[in-house]
Scaffold this active site. Structure first.
Site, PDB file in Angstrom:
ATOM      1  CG  ASP A 182      -1.495   1.398   1.520  1.00 48.10           C
ATOM      2  OD1 ASP A 182      -2.635   1.120   0.476  1.00 48.10           O
ATOM      3  OD2 ASP A 182      -1.529   2.532   1.858  1.00 48.10           O
ATOM      4  CD  GLU A 270      -3.987   1.403  -3.186  1.00 54.59           C
ATOM      5  OE1 GLU A 270      -5.348   1.579  -2.851  1.00 54.59           O
ATOM      6  OE2 GLU A 270      -3.435   2.081  -2.234  1.00 54.59           O
ATOM      7  CG  ASP A 352      -1.089   3.394   5.576  1.00 50.56           C
ATOM      8  OD1 ASP A 352      -1.656   3.049   5.376  1.00 50.56           O
ATOM      9  OD2 ASP A 352      -0.450   4.171   5.564  1.00 50.56           O
TER      10      ASP A 352
END
Ligand SMILES: [Zn+2]
Length: 410
Positions: A182, A270, A352
């Site tokens: 992340d 992501e 996170d």
């Protein structure tokens, strides 16, 4: 170098004026080759252009090539054959308003580690060493294709496009390892690996200090009268700090992504939400978004170099809003909430770490169903867009994007 950059800008504008005329009249333009021929006639015929000889002919030629490419991208975009934002017709460049840059593709281009030799400009000492490249050039595992010189803030940079012979391992040195990553605001990146370890890389201290200075400088800049000498000075100062933030961040990202791609076969992150990125006006967020794209790109090629792969989660996959314990998705999660507290199962976890864990889970399910050649579904969540694999992770010789798979509800 300024003269060469000026020449490249002039050539671009000169070519663009010709192309614009022809495009308006006939709906087509001149190719880079045509422009080069036209330019060769014009520069001899027009006495006012006699200064052309002060700069390498490459500066003009490459500007025409760039223009040609920009025009082709414009038509492709118009026809909907090009990804991303719609492109307009190329625009004229203005001194001080555009990036100073020019390129060499022919002539004596050399790099000896601490010096760079370029056509017309001669041998120039460099601030940073490029020993690695010089060594590769010496032993013949690299070949320079072009050198681009550009200016950022007060500094000149040279970047080489190089053809490199690289041995890519059949399989990653640590097969089966995976990590969900992340990319955050507070920390540079947070990862959770398949063994459950949390890898957290904080942003470098100079970055945080520079960010503070950047805030001050931009506030000071906004108070200066438009068009004043003070405004010009503060703009230069602002540009210097921006450049520093970008390079410190870039350096930290390079180190972190090299490390990750060496240690893990599969890296999951992501997708970058470009629209959301542009809408965000907060400084720290905007800068971390910038780093985001960079990090993803780095992870893409570095995992490939190490025989691993990068998996990018679908754009709408709610990695932050999903509980990594039970799979419940929260409707809202403010950026200021640093802890994820699940109302369904009572899990309390760092925000996170939670996101990284979700991404890791996605990899496990995504990778499995990719083997099965079907749409991948994350267990527990129906209808989520599954992971798609990054280009560059495909085997050598194959490029392009792997088509996005649509998820089907389980
Ligand atoms: Zn939960």
């Amino acid at each position: 170098m300024r003269s060469h950059a000026g020449a490249a800008r002039f050539a671009w504008n000169w070519g663009l004026a010709r192309c614009r005329e022809r495009y308006d009249a006939e709906g087509r333009w001149y190719s880079a080759m045509d422009l080069h021929k036209l330019w060769n006639q014009a520069k001899k015929a027009d006495g006012a252009l006699a200064w052309w000889a002060e700069n390498s002919k490459c500066a003009y030629q490459e500007a025409f090539r760039d223009l040609d490419r920009a025009l082709r991208d414009f038509t492709k975009s118009k026809r909907g054959e090009r990804k991303g934002r719609r492109l307009g017709f190329p625009q004229f460049k203005k001194r001080g308003r555009c990036k100073d840059s020019f390129r060499f593709t022919t002539g004596a281009i050399r790099c000896a580690g601490t010096t760079v030799t370029l056509p017309r400009l001669g041998t120039i000492g460099t601030h940073e060493s490029a020993r690695k490249l010089a060594r590769r050039l010496e032993n013949g595992t690299a070949r320079i294709l072009s050198a681009t010189v550009s200016r950022t803030a007060q500094r000149w940079f040279v970047s080489f496009t190089v053809e490199v012979e690289r041995t890519i391992p059949e399989r990653h040195a640590r097969p089966g390892t995976a990590i969900g990553v992340d990319l955050g605001v507070k920390t540079l990146l947070t990862g959770v690996d398949d063994a459950g370890n949390v890898v957290s890389i904080a942003g470098p201290k100079p970055l945080r200090a520079s960010l503070r200075r950047l805030r001050h400088a931009s506030r000071a800049h906004s108070r200066k009268t438009r068009g004043s000498a003070n405004r010009r000075k503060s703009a230069a100062r602002l540009a210097r700090i921006h450049a520093r933030v970008a390079s410190v961040r870039g350096d930290a990202l390079h180190k972190a992504t090299s490390d990750l791609s060496r240690r893990y076969e599969t890296v999951v992150c992501e997708d970058l939400n470009v629209a959301g990125m542009l809408a965000n006006r907060r400084l720290a967020r905007a800068i971390s978004d910038q780093g985001f794209g960079q990090a993803r790109q780095m992870l893409g090629y570095k995992t490939a170099w190490n025989g691993g792969r990068l998996i990018v989660a679908g754009r709408w996959y709610p990695s932050s809003k999903t509980c990594s314990g039970c799979g419940t998705v929260k409707a809202k999660l403010a950026l200021s909430e640093r802890k994820y507290a699940c109302e369904a199962c009572g899990l309390l976890i760092d925000r996170d770490v939670n996101a990284a864990r979700n991404l890791l889970d996605l990899a496990a399910s995504g990778a499995e169903s990719q083997k099965a050649c079907g749409g991948s579904v994350r267990p527990g969540i129906a209808g989520q867009p599954p992971a798609n694999q990054e280009p560059g992770t495909a085997p050598a010789g194959q490029t392009g994007t792997v088509p996005r798979q649509r998820g089907t509800a389980a």
